[in-house]
Design a protein around this motif. Structure first.
Motif, short mmCIF file in Angstrom:
data_model
loop_
_atom_site.label_atom_id
_atom_site.label_comp_id
_atom_site.label_asym_id
_atom_site.label_seq_id
_atom_site.Cartn_x
_atom_site.Cartn_y
_atom_site.Cartn_z
N ASP A 144 -1.63 8.48 -1.19
CA ASP A 144 -0.48 9.15 -1.13
C ASP A 144 0.61 8.10 -0.91
O ASP A 144 1.69 8.31 -1.37
N ASP A 145 0.35 7.56 0.19
CA ASP A 145 1.26 6.50 0.74
C ASP A 145 1.80 5.21 -0.30
O ASP A 145 2.84 4.90 -0.45
N ALA A 146 0.78 5.08 -0.89
CA ALA A 146 0.93 3.97 -1.92
C ALA A 146 1.34 4.26 -3.29
O ALA A 146 2.01 3.36 -3.91
N PHE A 147 0.86 5.41 -3.65
CA PHE A 147 1.29 5.80 -5.15
C PHE A 147 1.84 6.99 -5.32
O PHE A 147 1.77 8.01 -4.60
N GLY A 148 2.36 7.13 -6.58
CA GLY A 148 3.02 8.39 -6.87
C GLY A 148 1.91 9.42 -7.51
O GLY A 148 0.60 9.07 -7.65
N SER A 149 2.09 10.60 -7.94
CA SER A 149 1.37 11.46 -8.42
C SER A 149 0.66 11.26 -9.77
O SER A 149 -0.18 11.70 -10.08
N SER A 150 1.52 10.53 -10.59
CA SER A 150 1.33 10.39 -12.05
C SER A 150 0.67 9.13 -12.37
O SER A 150 0.35 8.56 -13.32
#
Length: 493
Positions: free
Chosen positions: A328-334
């Protein structure tokens, strides 16, 4: 009746003479249990080379010892020091692959895995170079793996949180990648040809290391007279080889438009390029076996490692929570997560390496053969010895790992939380016979696993308190059948 009695007496005498000859030269070999003691120990563990057996023998006879496998003497290298000295520092001396009766029929000393000498060097070098080429460009392997990861996420999403056995979709995904790499096609999971391929690969992976396989290796002349399961294994080998031959002919009829797109394209070009070279081993038979090697070695082990990974994070919710936070800290949801993103998620990458250590799917490395007399760590090993590295002895060594009996991703992290690649993780082999699919396997593992964990929380089905993490012993170590629930983490999944 008297003729049968004479035949029995002759056979018994020949067997005694054969054993006497074996025992007469056994003094040249490292110490170890007698042939009868070896047989008794192996029978005790269900005709399998069990890690507890090797650990017990290493404690009694030393880090380099001899174990009788039927009528073959196996020199076991136990512990990292012995394996490193043998397979890495003396890599060329132990570069030969012993060809057993079963695999001589199956592979005919062709391809990469079971070939030797000049053939092996040419095929291996070509395989390494071609794998690198296929990893580049807009339609490189990584893109295909990412597409397959999205398909796998979609399959789990369709369950809507209901229990699912993850083994089949995972096996299908790794086989899709291998087929794309070799054939340039992604078959439908319902395609009859694809289903036969996966069935053949899985059966032979489970057949290896069984009692019937071992019986064929010890008594091939007898097994050929008996319609036992090995014949089914040979039939499935024919399924792989037959499909490979059809794809090769298809590629010959439809050559690539501009540049090679898959392994077959590159290999056919190499055949044409070297057709006037008398030293060339690039031919149709080696191409067929290389395809079989890629499909067999490049799907089962990766699939089982991913199955173990999902089982372990499901049974370790605290570790799963750490993975979720990192993702979650490294990437967006898509955003699709690829191999190039591994440095952003060191804990997740470390976890996958810990899965490979903690649930080592191969207890021992593929056997080698010594090309000359050699002394290792003060122990003499004669020329022609079959060498078996005890991988499990390294991956469970308390002198190397802080908590070898626990699932602990910190084994692959430094004090600052950065990923550390440990040379002691010998799962892909070492030295001259290092697996050429190592990077591909890691690409698949991190891409499949991270995208699944970004999308889902994995839990045991309602009412299931715990599941067994004891493996099913075989050629590779498989998780016992289990189901889990993939709970979507957000509405976009």
């Amino acid at each position: 009746m008297w003729i049968r009695a004479i035949l029995v007496v002759v056979l018994v005498c020949l067997l005694i003479l054969h054993i006497w000859k074996l025992l007469s030269v056994s003094k040249k070999y490292p110490p170890g249990p007698s042939i009868l003691e070896s047989a008794a120990q192996i029978m005790r563990y269900g005709f399998r080379v069990h890690p507890d057996l090797l650990a017990k023998l290493a404690k009694t006879h030393g880090k380099i010892f001899t174990l009788w496998g039927g009528t073959q003497r196996l020199v076991i290298l136990s512990g990292f020091e012995a394996i490193k000295e043998g397979l890495i520092k003396n890599s060329e001396i132990f570069s030969r692959r012993p060809v057993t009766p079963f695999f001589k029929v199956v592979a005919k000393e062709k391809g990469i895995v079971f070939s030797n000498g000049h053939t092996w060097k040419q095929q291996r070098k070509f395989g390494i170079v071609t794998m690198r080429r296929l990893g580049l460009g807009k339609k490189g392997v990584q893109n295909q793996i990412e597409d397959e990861a999205l398909q796998l996420v979609e399959i789990f999403a369709r369950t809507k949180g209901q229990p699912i056995d993850p083994s089949l979709p995972i096996v299908n995904s790794t086989t899709h990648v291998a087929c794309a790499l070799v054939f340039g096609d992604r078959y439908s999971s319902d395609d009859e040809k694809f289903c036969k391929l996966t069935e053949a690969i899985q059966y032979n992976a489970e057949f290896g290391g069984t009692l019937f396989h071992l019986m064929y290796e010890i008594f091939p002349w007898l097994m050929k007279q008996i319609p036992w399961p090995y014949k089914k294994s040979f039939a499935y080998v024919d399924v792989l080889l037959s499909h490979a031959k059809k794809e090769i002919e298809k590629h010959r009829v439809e050559p690539p438009m501009e540049e090679p797109q898959d392994f077959i394209d590159y290999y056919l070009f190499q055949i044409e390029k070297t057709k006037n070279d008398p030293t060339s081993t690039y031919d149709n038979e080696n191409l067929v076996q290389c395809i079989s090697d890629f499909l067999s070695a490049g799907t089962d082990t990766t699939a089982k490692t991913l199955q173990w990974a999902l089982l372990l994070i499901t049974t370790h919710p605290d570790i799963q929570e750490k993975v979720h936070k990192e993702l979650d800290d490294a990437f967006g949801s898509s955003q699709i997560i690829g191999y190039q993103d591994r440095k952003k998620i060191p804990y997740t990458f470390a976890l996958l390496h810990e899965v490979m250590r903690y649930k080592c799917i191969v207890l021992s490395g593929n056997p080698r053969m010594s090309l000359q007399d050699i002394t290792i760590l003060g122990t003499f090993i004669p020329k022609g010895s079959i060498i078996v590295p005890d991988i499990h002895s390294v991956l469970s060594d308390p002198k190397i790992w802080e908590t070898p009996e626990k699932f602990n991703p910190s084994h692959f992290l430094d004090k600052d939380g950065k990923f550390v690649d440990r040379e002691e993780l010998l799962l892909f082999g070492a030295g001259a016979r290092l697996c050429i699919g190592k990077d591909l396997a890691k690409m698949e593992l991190i891409t499949f696993f991270s995208n699944l964990l970004r999308a889902f929380t994995f839990k045991l089905p309602e009412g299931v308190k715990e599941v067994s993490t004891e493996p099913v012993l075989g050629f590779t170590l498989t998780p016992q059948p289990y189901k889990l629930c993939a709970i979507p983490r957000n509405s976009e999944t």
